[in-house]
Design a protein around this motif. Structure first.
Motif, short mmCIF file in Angstrom:
data_model
loop_
_atom_site.label_atom_id
_atom_site.label_comp_id
_atom_site.label_asym_id
_atom_site.label_seq_id
_atom_site.Cartn_x
_atom_site.Cartn_y
_atom_site.Cartn_z
N ASP A 61 0.80 -1.22 0.00
CA ASP A 61 0.00 0.00 0.00
C ASP A 61 0.84 1.27 0.00
O ASP A 61 0.31 2.36 -0.23
CB ASP A 61 -0.91 0.04 1.24
N LEU A 62 2.13 1.16 0.29
CA LEU A 62 2.95 2.35 0.46
C LEU A 62 3.04 3.22 -0.80
O LEU A 62 3.02 4.45 -0.69
CB LEU A 62 4.34 1.96 0.95
N PRO A 63 3.14 2.65 -2.00
CA PRO A 63 3.14 3.53 -3.18
C PRO A 63 1.88 4.39 -3.28
O PRO A 63 1.95 5.53 -3.75
CB PRO A 63 3.25 2.55 -4.35
N PHE A 64 0.73 3.86 -2.83
CA PHE A 64 -0.49 4.67 -2.83
C PHE A 64 -0.35 5.83 -1.86
O PHE A 64 -0.62 6.99 -2.21
CB PHE A 64 -1.70 3.81 -2.44
N PHE A 65 0.06 5.55 -0.63
CA PHE A 65 0.15 6.60 0.39
C PHE A 65 1.15 7.69 -0.01
O PHE A 65 0.86 8.88 0.06
CB PHE A 65 0.56 6.01 1.74
N VAL A 66 2.33 7.25 -0.42
CA VAL A 66 3.39 8.21 -0.76
C VAL A 66 3.01 8.99 -2.03
O VAL A 66 3.16 10.21 -2.09
CB VAL A 66 4.73 7.47 -0.95
N GLY A 67 2.51 8.27 -3.02
CA GLY A 67 2.10 8.93 -4.26
C GLY A 67 0.97 9.91 -4.04
O GLY A 67 0.93 10.99 -4.65
N LEU A 68 0.04 9.56 -3.15
CA LEU A 68 -1.10 10.44 -2.89
C LEU A 68 -0.64 11.74 -2.24
O LEU A 68 -1.09 12.83 -2.62
CB LEU A 68 -2.12 9.75 -1.99
N MET A 69 0.26 11.66 -1.27
CA MET A 69 0.76 12.88 -0.64
C MET A 69 1.44 13.79 -1.66
O MET A 69 1.24 15.01 -1.66
CB MET A 69 1.71 12.54 0.51
N GLU A 70 2.25 13.21 -2.52
CA GLU A 70 2.90 14.01 -3.57
C GLU A 70 1.86 14.64 -4.49
O GLU A 70 1.97 15.82 -4.86
CB GLU A 70 3.86 13.13 -4.38
N HIS A 71 0.87 13.86 -4.86
CA HIS A 71 -0.16 14.33 -5.79
C HIS A 71 -0.98 15.46 -5.17
O HIS A 71 -1.25 16.48 -5.82
CB HIS A 71 -1.08 13.17 -6.18
N LEU A 72 -1.39 15.29 -3.92
CA LEU A 72 -2.20 16.32 -3.26
C LEU A 72 -1.41 17.60 -3.05
O LEU A 72 -1.93 18.71 -3.23
CB LEU A 72 -2.72 15.79 -1.93
N ALA A 73 -0.14 17.46 -2.66
CA ALA A 73 0.69 18.64 -2.47
C ALA A 73 0.87 19.39 -3.78
O ALA A 73 0.80 20.63 -3.83
CB ALA A 73 2.05 18.24 -1.90
N ALA A 74 1.06 18.65 -4.88
CA ALA A 74 1.19 19.29 -6.19
C ALA A 74 -0.10 19.98 -6.60
O ALA A 74 -0.08 20.96 -7.34
CB ALA A 74 1.59 18.24 -7.24
#
Length: 246
Positions: A61-74
């Motif tokens: 699940d970690l790629p989802f969590f990490v990718g989501l934070m990057e996506h939301l911040a962007a």
């Protein structure tokens, strides 16, 4: 206490050296939280949060969590942003655990939310839902209606020890929910854990959202229900309609 894995000084310094954030100055464990081990890092360039993901968090699940934070911040949401190492990786390993360093978010969570706090949380939640609309990775909600019966069955035999008839009452409620769950409602990326300790304020101004490790794809109404329950009840358990809003 949310430090389940200890980290040796030398091992941590070597880990931090793989990032362009300066040398390690100090670090200490963060007591709040229940899922992972968290540390406040201070380096020559500033403050960061180090998270070691413990066994309750699936590594897949970690790629989802990490990718989501990057996506939301962007997308303009103020939330911790993963720091990538010199090889461009946002996830590494430390003390035998998957690990990530994220930016430090300034602020504190409020113990006695007011109407103005709740209004800003509602706006931030709407911004999160909008910013997550085009996030490409999907993660199902393990704590939605499909996961409740398996959880109940783990302790169903003991339910009546808490209150006579409780087992039958829960069983009937689960039957009802599974038959009538409103699956046609609007869905998307949700935070799924937006309790007061996951929302930071500077004074009376919301400064950002943290802890995306329950985030998933599910009904927006699910997110709203969590917020209403977490933010709109007073210490005497009375529901504050004004905090809920319209």
């Amino acid at each position: 206490m949310a430090v389940y894995t200890e980290v040796a000084d030398e091992e941590l310094a070597a880990f931090v050296a793989g990032y362009d954030i300066g040398g390690l100055v100090s670090f200490k464990g963060i007591a709040e939280g229940v899922e992972n081990s968290n540390f406040l890092l201070r380096t020559e360039t500033g403050s960061f949060i180090l998270t070691l993901y413990e066994k309750r968090v699936r590594e897949s699940d970690l790629p989802f969590f990490v990718g989501l934070m990057e996506h939301l911040a962007a997308g303009g949401l103020n939330c911790p942003t993963p720091v990538r190492d010199r090889n461009g990786e946002a996830l590494g390993r430390l003390a035998g655990r998957p690990a990530a360093i994220v930016t430090f978010l300034d602020g504190m969570w409020v113990r006695r939310p007011k109407v103005a706090h709740c209004a800003q949380v509602g706006e931030a939640l709407a911004d999160l839902h909008a910013a997550g609309a085009d996030f490409s990775i999907v993660r199902d909600n393990a704590l939605s209606v499909g996961g409740w019966r398996p959880l109940f069955e783990l302790s169903a035999a003991r339910a009546d020890e808490v209150l006579q008839g409780l087992g039958a009452e829960i069983e009937a409620e689960l039957d009802h929910l599974e038959r009538h769950w409103p699956g046609e409602l609007p869905k998307g990326v949700i935070h799924a854990d937006l309790f007061p300790d996951n929302v930071f304020f500077l004074g009376d101004r919301l400064s950002g959202l943290i802890d995306f490790y329950f985030a998933c794809n599910d009904l927006f109404a699910y997110d709203l229900a969590i917020c209403i329950n977490a933010w709109c009840f007073e210490p005497d358990r009375q529901f504050n309609v004004t905090k809920r809003g319209r």
